[in-house]
Design an enzyme around this catalytic site. Structure first.
Site, mmCIF file in Angstrom:
data_model
loop_
_atom_site.group_PDB
_atom_site.id
_atom_site.type_symbol
_atom_site.label_atom_id
_atom_site.label_comp_id
_atom_site.label_asym_id
_atom_site.label_seq_id
_atom_site.Cartn_x
_atom_site.Cartn_y
_atom_site.Cartn_z
ATOM 1 N N GLY A 161 1.205 -1.769 0.026
ATOM 2 C CA GLY A 161 0.209 -0.071 0.157
ATOM 3 C C GLY A 161 0.872 1.486 -0.225
ATOM 4 N N GLU A 162 0.291 1.772 0.674
ATOM 5 C CA GLU A 162 0.958 3.575 0.696
ATOM 6 C C GLU A 162 1.006 4.018 -0.172
ATOM 7 O OE1 GLU A 162 5.092 2.850 2.785
ATOM 8 O OE2 GLU A 162 3.913 1.808 4.534
#
Length: 337
Positions: A308-309
């Site tokens: 993610g991120e």
């Protein structure tokens, strides 16, 4: 209704014509040619502008279903500090391609008193409801978060390319529920292991998503009702970010499962907005595959990422720069002596 422009068809046609005339066999550069034409249409020029100003916005928030994760809820707030310190995965990977990273707290369960005001300027609430037993958001909060996301896109409106990232323990359960509700799928088909839960944890997670879908049955046709029942403030804000980017004609590279789920909702709110988005990479989460198929998007990369991120989308930036370079720098067959 949103006035979403159409990427420039004349620029796309001109790009395709130039690609066919380059010093190579027709179609020899495969997907790079498709991406080069897409960027030309998005920027309205051949070649497209250099992708010098790439910006990542990480939308952060906690979820009531965080107990289903392999990691504790407190990790979300801790990771916001890591982003600010420049030490997260996306910080490191973004630095390699010269992208800037911003974090926006929409729903982290803390007061955030020790972080810059810019991080919490668009905060909607502290945490979201546990979707298996209650709505994620209170009435009106989904629209407020959506508008916050639009405002954030406006603040980043000078970018050549935007990337939505995410941080929130429990994200993948919420995404599975939203994708399932958006596409009429059962929980068992969309729920994945997320942060790495074991078989027992996967069973609990699937049961919770199934309970959420049953509880919200009949209330998910409207995208804002869907976000209220099953989403989160950070997911609604991401949807707003995607819509506003499309309205402004700014190309977006989606990351993984979170931005994929938000994109499904954003497309329902503003049909045609998906023309401004690319899928940066293939997530290991099954719900992303369903979302991308529904959006008609094919991932650029498949590296088995699940962080993610915005980290996967960042990895697609060099490929997009390469696609632009073939239009900008390769010679023409017509110029051969």
């Amino acid at each position: 209704m949103f006035d979403v422009p159409v990427p420039d068809p004349a620029a796309r046609a001109a790009a395709l014509e130039r690609l066919d005339g380059l010093v190579k066999p027709l179609g020899a550069l495969g997907r790079l040619e498709e991406l080069a034409a897409w960027l030309s249409a998005a920027h309205g020029s051949v070649p497209p502008r250099p992708l010098d100003d790439v910006r990542v916005v990480v939308f952060a928030g906690d979820h009531g279903v965080s107990a289903l994760s392999a990691y504790p809820r407190e990790v979300t707030a801790a990771m916001v500090r890591v982003f600010l310190a420049g030490k997260s995965g996306v910080n490191v990977l973004a630095a390699q391609v010269g992208a800037r990273v911003r974090v926006a707290d929409l729903g982290v369960d803390w007061d955030g008193a020790d972080v810059p005001d810019s991080v919490t300027a668009h905060k909607i609430r502290r945490g979201s409801g546990s979707i298996d037993v209650e709505d994620a958001l209170a009435p009106g909060e989904a629209r407020a978060a959506f508008e916050a996301g639009r405002a954030i896109a406006g603040e980043e409106g000078e970018a050549d390319l935007l990337i939505p990232g995410d941080m929130g323990i429990g994200n993948t359960a919420v995404c599975a529920a939203v994708v399932a509700a958006s596409l009429g799928l059962p929980a068992a088909e969309v729920v994945g292991t997320g942060t790495g839960v074991d078989a027992a944890g996967l069973s609990r997670k699937t049961s919770a998503v199934a309970a959420a879908l049953s509880r919200a049955s009949g209330r998910v046709e409207d995208p804002f009702d869907r976000l209220t029942a099953l989403g989160s403030a950070c997911l609604a804000a991401t949807a707003g970010f995607l819509v506003e980017a499309a309205v402004r004609g700014i190309p977006v590279v989606l990351d993984g499962v979170f931005s994929g789920a938000a994109a499904l909702v954003a497309r329902d709110i503003a049909p045609g907005a998906e023309q401004w988005w690319l899928a940066g990479h293939r997530s290991t989460e099954p719900s992303q595959a369903f979302a991308l198929k529904a959006l008609g998007l094919e991932p650029i990369l498949d590296l088995g990422l699940r962080l993610g991120e915005g980290s996967g989308a960042v990895q697609a930036v060099p490929t997009l720069r390469a696609a632009r370079a073939i239009l900008a720098d390769m010679g023409l067959l017509a110029d051969l002596a």
